[in-house]
Design an enzyme around this catalytic site. Structure first.
Site, short mmCIF file in Angstrom:
data_model
loop_
_atom_site.label_atom_id
_atom_site.label_comp_id
_atom_site.label_asym_id
_atom_site.label_seq_id
_atom_site.Cartn_x
_atom_site.Cartn_y
_atom_site.Cartn_z
CB ALA A 1 -9.31 -7.96 -28.80
CD GLU A 2 -9.84 -11.18 -34.00
OE1 GLU A 2 -9.08 -10.22 -33.74
OE2 GLU A 2 -10.99 -10.97 -34.48
CG PHE B 1 -14.72 -14.99 -40.58
CD1 PHE B 1 -15.43 -15.59 -41.90
CD2 PHE B 1 -15.23 -14.12 -39.95
CE1 PHE B 1 -16.91 -15.47 -41.85
CE2 PHE B 1 -16.68 -13.60 -40.12
CZ PHE B 1 -17.44 -14.53 -40.95
CG ASP C 1 -10.45 -14.47 -43.95
OD1 ASP C 1 -10.58 -14.34 -45.14
OD2 ASP C 1 -11.61 -15.55 -43.78
N PRO D 1 -4.13 -11.09 -36.01
CG PRO D 1 -5.87 -9.53 -35.35
CD PRO D 1 -5.47 -10.75 -36.23
CG HIS E 1 -15.67 -12.70 -45.23
ND1 HIS E 1 -15.41 -11.35 -45.48
CD2 HIS E 1 -16.11 -12.54 -43.89
CE1 HIS E 1 -15.90 -10.50 -44.82
NE2 HIS E 1 -16.13 -10.99 -43.44
#
Ligand SMILES: Cc1ncc(C[n+]2csc(CCOP(=O)(O)OP(=O)(O)O)c2C)c(N)n1
Ligand SMILES: [Mg+2]
Length: 738
Positions: free
Chosen positions: A467-468, A491, A493, A497, A538
């Site tokens: 959970a970023e 990453f 990418d 969030p 990626h």
């Protein structure tokens, strides 16, 4: 009856009204003592009158925004009276006027924010009214974003747990961010954080309660349920219409659902919640049903979307009127005493508001203050040093890759600074440490944190949930308390969030609190393509989205030595840093270097001249540095063109002087970057060159960058999409012949 002029003054002017929680009364639903009911009334009445006064100021155009606590006062005062300001920690939201008043924020301080005064202690005229912040009272600076604060609260609690376990880490230390701020903590401190019921729809709410539950952190989540999120009724936000029903299976929680217009029910709920948290049994969830007496804010008119009958029913539950009637009905105050009390408060508020209206506004010259740390300048020349082997005239060791030297910097800094905590997805060697009896551990998907959990233990290096926003949001809370989270987003990418936390919280903490709070987190992020098969998810770049954010430092090294020195500068820095690590460069033969020693640093904002030349300049960074060097060699060999290659090393701040010097010398310049060409980092550099160095140019400024699309999986397409040395060479030749 317990009221007196002096105690009213005390409440409103300068001090907190904390009562020791009386654990005995947990099982005792006995009514509150009369004196405490009067205290409730005094604070609730004052909060309402401050709201009313602020509405008047807004109508007189002396204030510019208004949002009220009307209808929430009983619940909020109960929360304040059950906790200890300046001892416990508070991460409130914009509707928490009565809470903050009861904690000790004064009426005058509130009005100073209403008018945008220089002396507004929460923000120096930078934030809207009701955007709290007080270092003295442990009220963390809050934003307008709904639910972001909940993750900060969890981080604040996580920091408290770490500080209590390792109290010696709180000592000040010179030579880095630790020199400037005191770290405080208490053995049984708790954290109170508040949110509206509508905002429980945000993912960050669920991330916060999940983490607090799992880690048994002493956080009290107060949901102030007034049934509406602006015009949206609760059943639209909450399946079934009741958040308590949805959360009840989270482990380790104490739960209470109360009538938030009832001071007693609310106070008893908080006492039990506080006791649960102080005993370290886990977090608490207090769901208070209250009413919204006014519209959402002064910019809203709830007559447009609420029935008259519903508004009238809410008015009947108005906690202020209910308590007033009760004080009279039960003979706790006589009419005369009540009137006297109210008049004292009214006149106090009127005077406070008059003083605030007369206060000075911030000078325009102060606008740029506190974007970055004013204590510690990471661009200062003295940071530049030579590798140890060079300084001491020793033979250098074996060259290491960029990956090796990033890990070395992390290890060195963790040894040096016990406040550093490393977490992220998969960064630990193994969460189930016994697995290390058989395997050698994970240590990051790129292995950059390998061995750190084993050396420093699971209190300092650990996996976080996937959970970023949680990774960054909790880091904000920890950094506010003086720790140094060095977190990893797996990453680039998947940074998206976390962008809300980065853009609205991390980077703004210092500016919006006028320098009172700061969040010097380091976020390490593998970035970029040229992976042969990395594909869309990626291979992303996107650094200019972050260089566009004031308050954030953005670093992008191209070689092992720079990565080592810049990471050390980032970790010792007093500002938040986004540290971009190009995946393709991690283990390239290009740019390897021997370990430079544990104090090697590279200052921010100082470019490196990767190659000198007099004909054409290429301004670049990251993976385009080796590609530009290849192009420059070919340009010399095949076309006799001398190309200068400037490696920016840090993108914000960036070394304008180095660019300008080179352009003055060559009069021809290319900006080369890996990201999509349009709206990118090169646009700003090219625009500034055109603006400030127009006279120096003998040719247009050129950009070499990726096609305006995504990175494809098929290598032949990836090659065509991303900028190659041949593209740079072509641009060099074209410019030279212009
Ligand atoms: C992330 C985010 N989205 C939207 C908004 C705009 N907004 C401000 S308050 C609000 C409603 C919040 O309702 P609720 O959580 O119930 O709190 P209340 O205002 O009712 O106390 C909205 C949509 C915001 N501030 N932040
Ligand atoms: Mg609401």
């Amino acid at each position: 009856m317990a009221s007196s002029t002096s105690s009213t003054e005390v409440i409103l002017e300068d001090s907190a009204v904390a009562t020791e929680p009386d654990l005995a009364s947990n099982d005792d639903p006995a009514p509150l003592p009369h004196s405490q009911l009067v205290d409730f009334y005094r604070l609730m009445y004052a909060s309402r009158r401050i709201d009313d006064r602020e509405i008047m100021l807004k109508r007189q155009q002396k204030s510019y925004f208004q949002i009220s606590a009307a209808g929430h006062e009983a619940l909020q005062v109960a929360a304040a009276l059950a906790t200890k300001p300046g001892y416990d920690w508070y991460v409130p939201y914009y509707r928490d006027r009565a809470l903050c008043l009861a904690l000790g924020v004064t009426a005058e301080e509130m009005f100073l924010q209403s008018v945008g005064a220089a002396s507004d202690p929460a923000s120096g005229g930078r934030q809207m009214p009701a955007h709290w912040g007080s270092t003295k009272l442990n009220i963390v600076s809050t934003s307008s974003s709904t639910a972001t604060q909940l993750l900060h609260a969890v981080g604040v609690a996580e920091a408290g747990r770490y500080l209590n376990k390792f109290p010696e880490v709180s000592q000040k230390s010179s030579g880095d961010y630790r020199a400037f701020h005191d770290v405080k903590f208490e053995a049984d401190e708790v954290v109170l954080t508040c949110v509206g019921e509508g905002s429980t729809s945000q993912g960050e709410f669920w991330e916060a309660i999940s983490y607090a539950s799992n880690q048994k952190l002493p956080v009290i989540f107060l949901v102030e349920d007034n049934g509406y999120a602006i015009s949206v009724p609760v059943e639209v936000n909450t399946p079934g219409g009741n958040i308590s029903k949805l959360v009840q299976n989270f482990p380790n929680f104490f739960f209470a659902e109360v009538d938030g217009t009832d001071p007693e029910a609310s106070f008893h709920a908080f006492q039990a919640a506080v006791a649960h948290c102080r005993a370290r049994k886990g977090p608490a969830f207090v769901h208070g049903h209250c009413v919204r007496i006014y519209s959402h804010s002064e910019s809203d008119d709830d007559k447009n979307y609420r029935l008259k009958s519903e508004r009238e029913a809410d008015a009947m539950r108005d906690p202020l009127h209910k308590l007033q009637m009760r004080l009279l009905r039960e003979g706790i105050l006589s009419t005369g005493e009540l009137t006297a009390l109210e008049e004292q408060i009214d006149s106090h508020i009127a005077r406070a508001s008059e003083r605030a209206v007369a206060a000075s506004i911030p000078p325009v010259s102060s606008i740029l203050q506190h974007i970055y740390s004013e204590d510690l300048d990471p661009t200062r020349e003295e940071l530049a040093s030579d590798p140890l082997w060079q300084e001491e005239g020793e033979a250098p060791g074996k060259p290491g890759t960029m990956a090796d030297l990033i890990t070395a910097a992390l290890r060195d800094e963790m040894r040096r600074d016990p406040r550093i905590l490393i977490y992220g997805e998969d960064v630990a060697d193994a969460s189930r440490a016994f697995a290390l009896n058989e395997g050698k551990g994970k240590g990051g998907v790129f292995k950059l944190t390998a061995g750190l959990q084993t050396e420093f233990g699971p209190d300092r290096v650990y996996n976080s949930p996937l959970a970023e926003a949680s990774i960054v949001g909790r880091a904000v809370g920890m950094a506010v308390r003086g720790l140094k989270p060095v977190v990893e987003i797996q990453f680039f990418d998947y940074i998206w969030p976390a962008v809300h936390q980065i853009r609205n919280e991390l980077a703004l903490m210092r500016w919006r609190s006028n320098g009172s709070f700061r969040a010097p987190v380091v976020i390490r992020v593998p970035i970029g393509g040229y992976l042969t098969g990395g594909s869309i998810y990626h291979s992303q770049s996107g650094e200019s989205i972050f260089t566009h954010i004031p308050g954030l430092r953005v670093v992008f090294p191209s070689n092992a030595l720079d990565a080592n020195g810049l990471l050390r500068t980032a970790i010792r820095c007093d500002d938040p840093v986004l540290f971009l690590e190009h995946k393709r460069l991690y283990r390239e033969p290009y740019g390897r270097a021997p370990y430079p020693g544990p104090d090697y640093m590279v200052p921010f904002g100082k470019a490196a001249i990767a190659r000198e030349g007099k004909d054409v300049s290429v301004v670049t960074y990251g993976a385009l540095v080796p590609r530009a060097l290849q192009a420059a060699q070919k340009a010399e060999r095949e076309h006799n063109i001398q190309t200068e290659v400037i490696d920016l090393r840090t993108l914000s701040p960036y070394d304008w002087e180095a660019i300008a010097r080179s352009v003055r010398k060559t009069s021809r310049v290319i900006v080369a970057y890996e990201d999509t060409k349009s709206w990118g980092y090169g646009a700003e550099i090219a625009a500034r060159i055109a603006d400030e160095l127009f006279e120096e140019l003998d040719a247009p400024v050129k950009r070499v960058a990726a096609m305006d699309t995504f990175v494809a999986y098929q290598p032949a397409l990836e090659d065509a999409i991303l900028p190659q040395p041949e593209d740079i060479l072509k641009a060099i030749v074209e410019l030279r012949n212009f």
